[in-house]
Design a protein around this motif. Sequence first.
Motif, short mmCIF file in Angstrom:
data_model
loop_
_atom_site.label_atom_id
_atom_site.label_comp_id
_atom_site.label_asym_id
_atom_site.label_seq_id
_atom_site.Cartn_x
_atom_site.Cartn_y
_atom_site.Cartn_z
N VAL A 1 0.85 -1.19 0.00
CA VAL A 1 0.00 0.00 0.00
C VAL A 1 0.88 1.24 0.00
CG1 VAL A 1 -1.67 1.34 1.31
CG2 VAL A 1 -1.91 -1.13 1.15
N GLN A 2 0.56 2.18 -0.88
CA GLN A 2 1.28 3.45 -0.92
C GLN A 2 0.31 4.59 -0.67
OE1 GLN A 2 1.67 1.32 -3.93
NE2 GLN A 2 3.15 0.28 -2.60
N LEU A 3 0.78 5.58 0.06
CA LEU A 3 -0.02 6.76 0.38
C LEU A 3 0.70 8.00 -0.12
CD1 LEU A 3 -0.93 5.76 4.02
CD2 LEU A 3 -2.47 5.73 2.08
N GLN A 4 -0.05 8.90 -0.72
CA GLN A 4 0.51 10.14 -1.24
C GLN A 4 -0.28 11.31 -0.67
OE1 GLN A 4 3.17 10.44 -3.52
NE2 GLN A 4 3.06 12.65 -3.18
N ALA A 5 0.36 12.06 0.22
CA ALA A 5 -0.28 13.24 0.80
C ALA A 5 0.07 14.47 -0.02
CB ALA A 5 0.17 13.42 2.24
N SER A 6 -0.88 15.37 -0.14
CA SER A 6 -0.66 16.61 -0.88
C SER A 6 -1.57 17.70 -0.35
CB SER A 6 -0.91 16.38 -2.37
OG SER A 6 -2.26 15.99 -2.59
N GLY A 7 -1.33 18.93 -0.80
CA GLY A 7 -2.22 20.02 -0.46
C GLY A 7 -1.67 21.01 0.54
N GLY A 8 -0.48 20.76 1.05
CA GLY A 8 0.11 21.69 2.01
C GLY A 8 0.52 22.99 1.34
N GLY A 9 0.92 23.95 2.17
CA GLY A 9 1.35 25.23 1.64
C GLY A 9 1.55 26.24 2.72
N LEU A 10 1.78 27.48 2.29
CA LEU A 10 1.98 28.60 3.20
C LEU A 10 0.73 29.46 3.17
CD1 LEU A 10 3.68 30.53 4.95
CD2 LEU A 10 4.58 31.49 2.82
N VAL A 11 0.12 29.65 4.34
CA VAL A 11 -1.09 30.46 4.43
C VAL A 11 -1.00 31.38 5.64
CG1 VAL A 11 -2.55 28.73 3.30
CG2 VAL A 11 -2.31 28.73 5.79
N GLN A 12 -1.89 32.36 5.66
CA GLN A 12 -1.95 33.25 6.81
C GLN A 12 -2.91 32.69 7.86
OE1 GLN A 12 -2.99 37.13 5.24
NE2 GLN A 12 -0.82 37.68 5.09
N ALA A 13 -2.73 33.12 9.09
CA ALA A 13 -3.62 32.70 10.16
C ALA A 13 -5.06 33.01 9.80
CB ALA A 13 -3.24 33.40 11.46
N GLY A 14 -5.95 32.08 10.09
CA GLY A 14 -7.35 32.23 9.77
C GLY A 14 -7.77 31.63 8.46
N ALA A 15 -6.79 31.27 7.63
CA ALA A 15 -7.09 30.69 6.32
C ALA A 15 -7.45 29.21 6.44
CB ALA A 15 -5.89 30.88 5.39
N SER A 16 -7.79 28.63 5.30
CA SER A 16 -8.15 27.22 5.22
C SER A 16 -7.26 26.49 4.22
CB SER A 16 -9.61 27.05 4.80
OG SER A 16 -10.48 27.62 5.75
N LEU A 17 -7.08 25.23 4.44
CA LEU A 17 -6.40 24.34 3.50
C LEU A 17 -7.10 23.00 3.51
CD1 LEU A 17 -2.53 24.70 4.10
CD2 LEU A 17 -3.76 25.25 1.99
N ARG A 18 -7.05 22.31 2.39
CA ARG A 18 -7.55 20.94 2.35
C ARG A 18 -6.42 20.02 1.91
NH1 ARG A 18 -12.29 18.07 -1.25
NH2 ARG A 18 -10.69 18.27 -2.88
N LEU A 19 -6.07 19.12 2.76
CA LEU A 19 -5.07 18.11 2.44
C LEU A 19 -5.75 16.89 1.84
CD1 LEU A 19 -2.82 18.25 5.64
CD2 LEU A 19 -2.74 19.68 3.59
N SER A 20 -5.04 16.23 0.95
CA SER A 20 -5.54 15.00 0.34
C SER A 20 -4.55 13.88 0.58
CB SER A 20 -5.72 15.19 -1.17
OG SER A 20 -6.66 16.20 -1.46
N CYS A 21 -5.08 12.68 0.66
CA CYS A 21 -4.25 11.50 0.84
C CYS A 21 -4.78 10.41 -0.08
CB CYS A 21 -4.28 11.04 2.29
SG CYS A 21 -3.41 9.49 2.62
N ALA A 22 -4.04 10.13 -1.13
CA ALA A 22 -4.45 9.12 -2.11
C ALA A 22 -3.79 7.79 -1.77
CB ALA A 22 -4.07 9.56 -3.51
N LEU A 23 -4.58 6.73 -1.79
CA LEU A 23 -4.08 5.39 -1.48
C LEU A 23 -4.07 4.54 -2.74
CD1 LEU A 23 -4.97 3.25 1.60
CD2 LEU A 23 -5.15 2.24 -0.67
N SER A 24 -3.00 3.80 -2.94
CA SER A 24 -2.92 2.87 -4.06
C SER A 24 -2.32 1.55 -3.58
CB SER A 24 -2.07 3.46 -5.18
OG SER A 24 -0.75 3.72 -4.73
N GLY A 25 -2.61 0.51 -4.33
CA GLY A 25 -2.03 -0.78 -4.02
C GLY A 25 -2.80 -1.60 -2.99
N GLY A 26 -3.99 -1.16 -2.66
CA GLY A 26 -4.80 -1.88 -1.69
C GLY A 26 -6.27 -1.59 -1.91
N THR A 27 -7.11 -2.31 -1.19
CA THR A 27 -8.55 -2.08 -1.26
C THR A 27 -8.88 -0.94 -0.30
OG1 THR A 27 -8.93 -4.41 -1.77
CG2 THR A 27 -10.82 -3.11 -1.03
N PHE A 28 -9.07 0.24 -0.85
CA PHE A 28 -9.18 1.45 -0.04
C PHE A 28 -10.26 1.33 1.02
CE2 PHE A 28 -8.61 5.75 1.03
CZ PHE A 28 -9.84 6.37 1.09
#
Length: 126
Positions: A1-28
């Motif tokens: 099973v492999q996991l790939q996280a993405s979506g990080g970054g530099l933001v100001q306080a009060g902002a929003s971010l959405r991180l994603s984690c994609a899974l491959s090689g297994g039955t999710f």
Amino acid sequence: VQLQASGGGLVQAGASLRLSCALSGGTFSSYAVGWFRQAPGKEREVLAVINWSGASSSYVDSVKGRFTVSRDNKKKTTYLQMNNLKPEDTAVYYCAADESLYSSNYYLGNPAFGSWGQGTQVTVSS
């Protein structure tokens, strides 16, 4: 099973971010997925967990009400929506997966996941 996280970054306080984690090689849909973070000089901490079906999710107090974990089993992806970010949220964020039917609450107290992603940096400026 492999996991790939993405979506990080530099933001100001009060902002929003959405991180994603994609899974491959297994039955999710067989995997519980957890989100963790590690700030410089600190231990890695569990933040949120969603169970294999998405029916239950659990959070630590420091992010409850600000972060929301969700999953899309068709896309084999788990998300961490982070709102009202604070400078103390600055860290490397990781996702992890474990093939089991345990509840999300179980994993908050026993954060032993078998597979880990590589991490994505989140930096929140004041």
